[in-house]
Design a protein around this motif. Structure first.
Motif, PDB file in Angstrom:
ATOM      1  N   CYS A  37       0.846  -1.198   0.000  1.00  0.00           N
ATOM      2  CA  CYS A  37       0.000   0.000   0.000  1.00  0.00           C
ATOM      3  C   CYS A  37       0.882   1.249   0.000  1.00  0.00           C
ATOM      4  CB  CYS A  37      -0.826   0.083   1.283  1.00  0.00           C
ATOM      5  SG  CYS A  37      -1.889  -1.305   1.586  1.00  0.00           S
ATOM      6  N   GLY A  38       0.318   2.352  -0.459  1.00  0.00           N
ATOM      7  CA  GLY A  38       0.961   3.662  -0.341  1.00  0.00           C
ATOM      8  C   GLY A  38       2.364   3.694  -0.920  1.00  0.00           C
ATOM      9  N   SER A  39       3.287   4.241  -0.135  1.00  0.00           N
ATOM     10  CA  SER A  39       4.668   4.371  -0.613  1.00  0.00           C
ATOM     11  C   SER A  39       5.294   3.003  -0.876  1.00  0.00           C
ATOM     12  CB  SER A  39       5.512   5.101   0.426  1.00  0.00           C
ATOM     13  OG  SER A  39       5.054   6.411   0.552  1.00  0.00           O
ATOM     14  N   SER A  40       4.933   2.014  -0.077  1.00  0.00           N
ATOM     15  CA  SER A  40       5.478   0.674  -0.304  1.00  0.00           C
ATOM     16  C   SER A  40       5.010   0.155  -1.669  1.00  0.00           C
ATOM     17  CB  SER A  40       5.027  -0.274   0.800  1.00  0.00           C
ATOM     18  OG  SER A  40       5.514   0.177   2.043  1.00  0.00           O
ATOM     19  N   SER A  75       5.767  -0.895   8.288  1.00  0.00           N
ATOM     20  CA  SER A  75       5.307  -1.210   9.644  1.00  0.00           C
ATOM     21  C   SER A  75       5.172  -2.702   9.879  1.00  0.00           C
ATOM     22  CB  SER A  75       3.948  -0.561   9.877  1.00  0.00           C
ATOM     23  OG  SER A  75       3.009  -1.087   8.950  1.00  0.00           O
ATOM     24  N   GLY A  76       4.877  -3.437   8.799  1.00  0.00           N
ATOM     25  CA  GLY A  76       4.615  -4.860   8.960  1.00  0.00           C
ATOM     26  C   GLY A  76       3.261  -5.121   9.612  1.00  0.00           C
ATOM     27  N   THR A 132       0.223  -3.217   8.362  1.00  0.00           N
ATOM     28  CA  THR A 132      -0.863  -2.658   7.550  1.00  0.00           C
ATOM     29  C   THR A 132      -1.903  -3.757   7.295  1.00  0.00           C
ATOM     30  OG1 THR A 132       0.694  -1.147   6.568  1.00  0.00           O
ATOM     31  CG2 THR A 132      -1.371  -1.478   5.375  1.00  0.00           C
ATOM     32  N   THR A 139      -2.467  -5.111   3.754  1.00  0.00           N
ATOM     33  CA  THR A 139      -1.331  -5.883   3.254  1.00  0.00           C
ATOM     34  C   THR A 139      -1.290  -7.251   3.928  1.00  0.00           C
ATOM     35  OG1 THR A 139      -0.197  -3.780   3.005  1.00  0.00           O
ATOM     36  CG2 THR A 139       1.156  -5.733   2.808  1.00  0.00           C
ATOM     37  N   VAL A 146       5.095  10.326   9.872  1.00  0.00           N
ATOM     38  CA  VAL A 146       4.072   9.564   9.146  1.00  0.00           C
ATOM     39  C   VAL A 146       4.489   9.384   7.677  1.00  0.00           C
ATOM     40  CG1 VAL A 146       1.723   9.731   8.233  1.00  0.00           C
ATOM     41  CG2 VAL A 146       2.134  10.074  10.661  1.00  0.00           C
ATOM     42  N   THR A 172       6.728   8.427   4.961  1.00  0.00           N
ATOM     43  CA  THR A 172       7.905   7.560   4.936  1.00  0.00           C
ATOM     44  C   THR A 172       8.987   8.123   4.018  1.00  0.00           C
ATOM     45  OG1 THR A 172       8.680   5.324   4.567  1.00  0.00           O
ATOM     46  CG2 THR A 172       6.972   6.081   3.108  1.00  0.00           C
ATOM     47  N   GLN A 227      13.682   0.052   1.268  1.00  0.00           N
ATOM     48  CA  GLN A 227      12.902  -0.982   0.552  1.00  0.00           C
ATOM     49  C   GLN A 227      13.430  -1.107  -0.883  1.00  0.00           C
ATOM     50  OE1 GLN A 227       8.962   0.628   1.005  1.00  0.00           O
ATOM     51  NE2 GLN A 227       8.584  -0.369   2.959  1.00  0.00           N
ATOM     52  N   GLU A 273       0.535  14.396   0.962  1.00  0.00           N
ATOM     53  CA  GLU A 273       0.253  13.963   2.331  1.00  0.00           C
ATOM     54  C   GLU A 273       0.723  14.952   3.392  1.00  0.00           C
ATOM     55  OE1 GLU A 273       3.654  10.453   2.668  1.00  0.00           O
ATOM     56  OE2 GLU A 273       1.880  10.266   3.893  1.00  0.00           O
ATOM     57  N   VAL A 289      -1.482   1.670   9.403  1.00  0.00           N
ATOM     58  CA  VAL A 289      -2.913   1.652   9.108  1.00  0.00           C
ATOM     59  C   VAL A 289      -3.475   0.270   9.422  1.00  0.00           C
ATOM     60  CG1 VAL A 289      -4.683   2.150   7.377  1.00  0.00           C
ATOM     61  CG2 VAL A 289      -2.551   3.441   7.386  1.00  0.00           C
TER      62      VAL A 289
HETATM   63  O1  M6R Z   1       3.686   0.321   6.803  1.00  0.00           O
HETATM   64  P1  M6R Z   1       3.363   0.203   5.345  1.00  0.00           P
HETATM   65  O2  M6R Z   1       4.572   0.331   4.473  1.00  0.00           O
HETATM   66  O3  M6R Z   1       2.609  -1.069   5.041  1.00  0.00           O
HETATM   67  O4  M6R Z   1       2.417   1.402   5.052  1.00  0.00           O
HETATM   68  C1  M6R Z   1       1.819   1.580   3.799  1.00  0.00           C
HETATM   69  C2  M6R Z   1       1.315   2.987   3.624  1.00  0.00           C
HETATM   70  O5  M6R Z   1       0.330   3.272   4.565  1.00  0.00           O
HETATM   71  C3  M6R Z   1       2.448   4.017   3.774  1.00  0.00           C
HETATM   72  O6  M6R Z   1       3.485   3.750   2.872  1.00  0.00           O
HETATM   73  C4  M6R Z   1       1.913   5.444   3.527  1.00  0.00           C
HETATM   74  O7  M6R Z   1       1.522   5.579   2.208  1.00  0.00           O
HETATM   75  C5  M6R Z   1       3.000   6.438   3.915  1.00  0.00           C
HETATM   76  N1  M6R Z   1       2.574   7.238   5.017  1.00  0.00           N
HETATM   77  C6  M6R Z   1       3.370   7.375   2.845  1.00  0.00           C
HETATM   78  O8  M6R Z   1       4.353   8.257   3.268  1.00  0.00           O
END
Ligand code: M6R
Length: 610
Positions: free
Chosen positions: A301-304, A350-351, A353, A356, A399, A401, A408, A489, A607
């Motif tokens: 999700c998101g940046s990952s 975070s491991g 989400t 995910t 928050v 990343t 990563q 963001e 999240v």
């Molecule tokens: O902990 P995660 O990498 O699984 O989180 C995924 C996204 O919630 C996270 O990358 C989010 O998009 C970041 N806050 C962006 O900076």
């Protein structure tokens, strides 16, 4: 997202709980509260909308909270608006039982209706209050049994802390799909949703698994499964320093973490390169396995997910295997084609989400082998994967990343080189070139970071633009997606990332006199193609901030209004450099707008709800 901290020991609980809540602030929250058992006056609770400092002030105004056992919570609203009443802890109607909860109780409406029909009165709009009221409804003098009974009736996800006034020497904790850890100290025990809340007091922790229930007193700890059968758990030692989770002289965690990227990448890469070869922590990916692999499914999700987008270009080019990138929230509800020859590459800082994690479980159910890239040791995704490669970025508090994203990417590069070498799909020469450049990436990153002031100046020129477009092709497009997310963001500016060639299929209609376009054109094989698109937007009046490599500066300057450059490296490594000016640009724009950079509105670090 919500945070939990609980303490039982011999010291005053309230200051420890407040300190723990402050350390959880980064997760994002809108209200906070504390419940402490005072031997003289029973269960005492203070909760309030707003920052932890407001809560601390309220507690101070009433002369503090006395007692050596208590629960604290930061709430990120899901059910019910952010308010004093909806903040946790929630108490049963007679004030006997206090509950803090992370997650969502999915069948709360039906439980609430049932309890109301039995005469129970609710005070909040939350799903959590039903847990407190249901506990009271079933309470039979044994709080552990009662919690167990209630857990069998609720559906959904929970990290739960329970304090009952009848047994004020113990806390009960339970988890399902929402992280919870136990901290072990001399003469005290703690519970928390995140190690940052306990690290000042103890480094000896244990991660609860789904379905487990813990009972802690100052000196003892028992862990059970969901039928109260005793469970033996491994203890883990948290080895990062508390200073890693502090600002260290920087104005914001985000800036500190941007500046830490060379160190984080070095820590992630160097233990994995030996004698000119990539060593993936002893993981067994044989040539036979890789040949038989039918596809790589990247889930994040998101940046990952943006790392996954860059990974697709890199892995397909060098492994010659199909790579699909899925948003975890879509994957879990689609009908993905996964076989027992599919490798699911799950990426998560975070491991924890929840989307995910659910997608991981679905991929596993369908037969995939799970390889995860995770930053948080012992997190649920790490524990449920067949194999894990940790990013050694250290705790990431902002928050937004930054260093987790870059590390990563570095792990993806390592995977790519290792697999491609085994498959024979990369020449020895190219492999060695990339590996050598990967090792010198930290120095190249330092060079990019030296441009900090120039990027601050560029941010001062453009911070007032209300809409920003990021364009690029191939890896530049993937980085543009991340640059755009960073900007929106933390600075709340509208921005979009587009594949440069796609712009003219609709979106170019939005380009008008003065629109800011950030053009990423560092990927040399497609430089001219991208530059044609830059000319197209320029001729429609756009202001162009160009990003390219140092050797191509002159070409970019002919078209762009301003130009940022990064050192030239092998194309595969470009995203690691390109992203840094994007992070800094977003940071300074947000600073100029006076935004709450480390805790942007409505967002959470981890999240853990859908
Ligand atoms: O902990 P995660 O990498 O699984 O989180 C995924 C996204 O919630 C996270 O990358 C989010 O998009 C970041 N806050 C962006 O900076």
């Amino acid at each position: 997202m919500c945070g939990i901290v609980g303490f039982v020991g011999r010291e005053e609980a309230a200051p420890i709980l407040l300190d723990g809540l402050r350390r959880l602030e980064y997760r994002g929250y809108d209200s906070a509260g504390i419940a402490v058992f005072d031997p003289k006056d029973g269960l005492q609770m203070v909760k309030t909308k707003g920052r932890i400092q407001v809560l601390a002030d309220h507690i101070a105004e009433r002369g503090g909270l006395k007692g050596t056992i208590g629960l604290g919570h930061t709430r990120w609203a899901t059910h019910g608006v952010p308010s004093d009443v909806n903040a946790h802890p929630h108490m049963s109607e007679n004030g006997r039982i206090a509950v803090v909860h992370n997650g969502i109780i999915e069948n709360y409406v039906e439980i609430k209706e049932f309890l109301q029909s039995q005469g129970v009165h609710f005070t909040s709009e939350t799903d959590t209050e039903v847990v407190a009221q249901l506990l009271e409804y079933y309470y039979d003098g044994n709080i552990l049994d009662t919690v167990t009974k209630v857990l069998h009736q609720i559906r959904g996800s929970y990290g739960l802390g329970v304090l009952c006034a009848d047994c004020p020497d113990r806390l009960i904790a339970a988890r399902k799909d929402s992280p919870l850890i136990l901290g072990f100290g001399k003469g005290f025990h703690m519970i928390a949703s995140d190690v940052t809340a306990v690290i000042k007091y103890t480094r000896d922790v244990c991660y609860l698994d789904d379905g487990e229930i813990a009972e802690i007193t100052a000196d003892q700890c028992w862990i059970y499964d969901s039928y109260l059968r005793p469970v033996e758990k491994e203890h883990h030692h948290v080895d990062w320093e508390i200073s890693a989770a502090e600002k260290g002289g920087y104005e914001h965690f985000m800036l500190k973490e941007i500046m830490e990227q060379p160190k984080a990448i070095h820590a992630t890469i160097s233990p994995r390169i030996r004698d000119g070869q990539v060593v993936l922590d002893g993981l067994d990916y044989s040539e036979e396995y890789l040949w038989a692999m039918d596809k790589i499914y990247i889930i994040a999700c998101g940046s990952s997910y943006h790392v996954g987008m860059a990974a697709k270009y890199v892995l397909e080019k060098y492994l010659r295997k199909p790579v699909e990138v899925a948003l975890a929230s879509e994957f879990r509800y689609s009908e993905p084609i996964v076989t027992d020859r599919t490798l699911a590459l799950v990426i998560s800082q975070s491991g924890e989400t929840i989307d995910t994690l659910a997608a991981l479980r679905e991929a596993k159910r369908l037969g995939a082998r799970i390889l995860s890239i995770v930053n948080v040791m012992g997190s649920t995704i790490a524990r449920e994967s067949d194999d894990v490669l940790y990013t050694w970025a250290g705790p990431e508090i902002a928050v937004a990343t930054t260093k987790a994203y870059s590390t990563q990417l570095a792990v993806v590069d390592l995977i790519c080189l290792s697999f491609a070498r085994k498959l024979g799909t990369i020449s020895a020469e190219e492999h060695d070139t990339i590996l050598a450049q990967l090792q010198s990436l930290p120095e190249k990153l330092e060079e990019v970071l030296e441009q900090r002031e120039q990027i601050q100046y560029l941010a001062s020129i453009y911070f007032n633009h209300s809409s920003v477009f990021f364009i690029g092709r191939n890896l530049d497009y993937a980085v543009g997606m991340e640059g755009s997310l960073k900007l929106k963001e933390i600075s709340y500016l509208h921005s979009e990332a587009y594949a440069a060639g796609e712009l003219k299929h609709g979106t170019i209609s939005l380009i008008e006199q003065g629109t800011l376009v950030i053009a990423l054109a560092s990927y040399r094989p497609l430089f001219e193609k991208t530059m044609s698109n830059v000319v197209e937007v320029k001729s429609r009046g756009a202001k162009v901030l160009g990003l390219t490599t140092e050797p191509l500066r002159g070409e970019m300057e002919k078209v762009a209004d301003q130009t940022i450059t990064v050192p030239e490296v092998h194309p595969m490594l470009l995203p690691s450099l390109d992203v840094v000016p994007m992070q800094l640009f977003a940071y300074y724009v947000a600073l100029m707008h006076g935004c709450d950079i480390d805790k942007p509105r409505n967002l959470a670090k981890s999240v853990t709800v859908e």
